[in-house]
Design an enzyme around this catalytic site. Sequence first.
Site, PDB file in Angstrom:
ATOM      1  N   CYS A  71      -7.050  12.323   1.602  1.00  7.18           N
ATOM      2  CA  CYS A  71      -7.269  12.558   3.039  1.00  7.18           C
ATOM      3  C   CYS A  71      -8.673  13.080   3.285  1.00  7.18           C
ATOM      4  O   CYS A  71      -9.146  13.076   4.408  1.00  7.18           O
ATOM      5  CB  CYS A  71      -6.241  13.528   3.584  1.00  7.18           C
ATOM      6  SG  CYS A  71      -6.482  15.184   2.952  1.00  7.18           S
ATOM      7  N   ARG A 121       7.606   8.312  -3.594  1.00  4.41           N
ATOM      8  CA  ARG A 121       6.844   7.433  -4.492  1.00  4.41           C
ATOM      9  C   ARG A 121       6.459   8.137  -5.797  1.00  4.41           C
ATOM     10  O   ARG A 121       6.227   7.490  -6.800  1.00  4.41           O
ATOM     11  CB  ARG A 121       5.598   6.920  -3.784  1.00  4.41           C
ATOM     12  CG  ARG A 121       5.970   5.877  -2.747  1.00  4.41           C
ATOM     13  CD  ARG A 121       4.758   5.425  -1.980  1.00  4.41           C
ATOM     14  NE  ARG A 121       4.885   5.782  -0.577  1.00  4.41           N
ATOM     15  CZ  ARG A 121       3.913   5.710   0.298  1.00  4.41           C
ATOM     16  NH1 ARG A 121       2.717   5.302  -0.061  1.00  4.41           N
ATOM     17  NH2 ARG A 121       4.120   6.029   1.552  1.00  4.41           N
TER      18      ARG A 121
END
Length: 498
Positions: free
Chosen positions: A281, A177
């Site tokens: 995260c 991506r």
Amino acid sequence: MQELTHFIGGKHVAGTSGRFTEGWQPMTGEQISRVPLASKAEVRAAVENARAAQPAWAATNPQRRARVLMKFLQLLERDNDKLAEVLAREHGKTILDAKGDIQRGVEVVEFACGIPHLMKGEFTDGAGPNIDVYSLRQPLGVVAGITPFNFPAMIPMWKFAPAIACGNAFVLKPSERDPSVPLMLAELFLEAGLPPGILNVVNGDKEAVDALLDDPDIQAIGFVGSTAIAEYVYARGCATGKRVQCFGGAKNHLVVMPDADMDQTVDALIGAGYGSAGERCMAVSVAVPVGQKTADELMRRLIPRVESLKIGPSTDSSADYGPLVTAQALERVRGYVDLGVKEGATLAVDGRGFKMQGYEKGYYLGGCLFDNVTPDMRIYKEEIFGPVLSVVRANTYEDALKLCNDHEYGNGVAIFTRDGDAARDFAARVQVGMIGVNVPIPVPIAYYTFGGWKRSAFGDLNQHGPDSIRFYTRTKTVTARWPSGVKDGASFVIPTME
Ligand code: NAD
């Protein structure tokens, strides 16, 4: 529109598999690139280049290797603006946040510059009669890294800087991506004097990952991404006899004690919950106020702050956060907000209607805030990875601690309190890898190690810091006696140190 390449043997190489994926610009929703998806043969070409280059690099003394890393640092500084601009354009985060992404990687390159010291073994003079014992650290050979979309500069650098400093050659498979920055990093490292073939980048999807996992010349794999894929990579990599470390998803809690400084706590929750659109995260996705009074006060202060978040295109330096990475990510996160409403949580701030004027096709979502979330809800159990904060009310400190410990993920956690005893007890008993005390995003500095517990990580060693040197080297221990020593004849008994 740009057609991206692979970077193999020190050169840009066009994709030959005939398979491509489309690269989109999140802030406008326009297609900006075509990314080649490597075949098994293209991955093999990268591994062969790495294998051919590695022995000479390993034989280069560690101080010279460190000098190449130091030069790389200079080039990262020279090209900082360009890297940040490309990163923000492909990923969607703001330019300021993109600079943070690069800086966190730079700090690990700086750590790896200490390789002459970090690679030193141990020596015992006179471990027995005329016997010396010493240990060496040697590189593994060719190693690979598979990295996620959310930190396209930092995580590749966390992987390849220590690995290459140790004398390994590296094959990076970045996220399909946002692969432009990883390609630029490989070019810069080459310009810094890294021999061709020591850092290769192959773009791709599952086919490329499987080719790396099955390649007999790859000695170790470091993976970062979602838990389901982390678990898959760990199992398949271990089955083919590799050293594997995989870092997965997260659901990071921030416990708010009744004595916490509320101004500081609310600032922390806003920054850590919504920064980078929640696509970190280590983002805080769950706030756990202890006691009803704390919860009511927290909600009273949080609501206006979430309502007034400034969302903007990545180029707007005054924006708090930008768009999500893809149209699919936007749909998935919106779907979770719909689900939370169905599950019975109170949607205190609904960002689903947000539209970015002038950027109507971009992947924007307003900040969302849920109250009265309960542990049985999917919006609590699963990683949403978007600008959505859930408040789970706990009656007592013990209930809050149990929530953190019972969750399947254990990446990061924080406690906000003025009570040293509570903070100390929390740090000792919480079943999570990285803990913040009045610090919402406790990503350890480069010379400590980064890694979660439970289903946030698979494997034994963490990323960066001393563990990275252990992960990317093998230890050899030599026991040596010089012939002038004692002549004690053949012995049929196991040697001991009596
Ligand atoms: P992802 O799992 O979709 O992708 C990660 C990598 O795996 C990419 O390179 C991708 O190409 C590859 N991949 C995807 N599908 C695959 C498949 N079926 N088989 C083999 N390889 C495959 O993750 P993402 O969406 O890029 O990143 C977000 C995730 O990463 C979140 O879950 C986040 O928590 C996690 N993350 C974890 C850490 C950590 O240190 N624990 C750090 C950053 C991100």
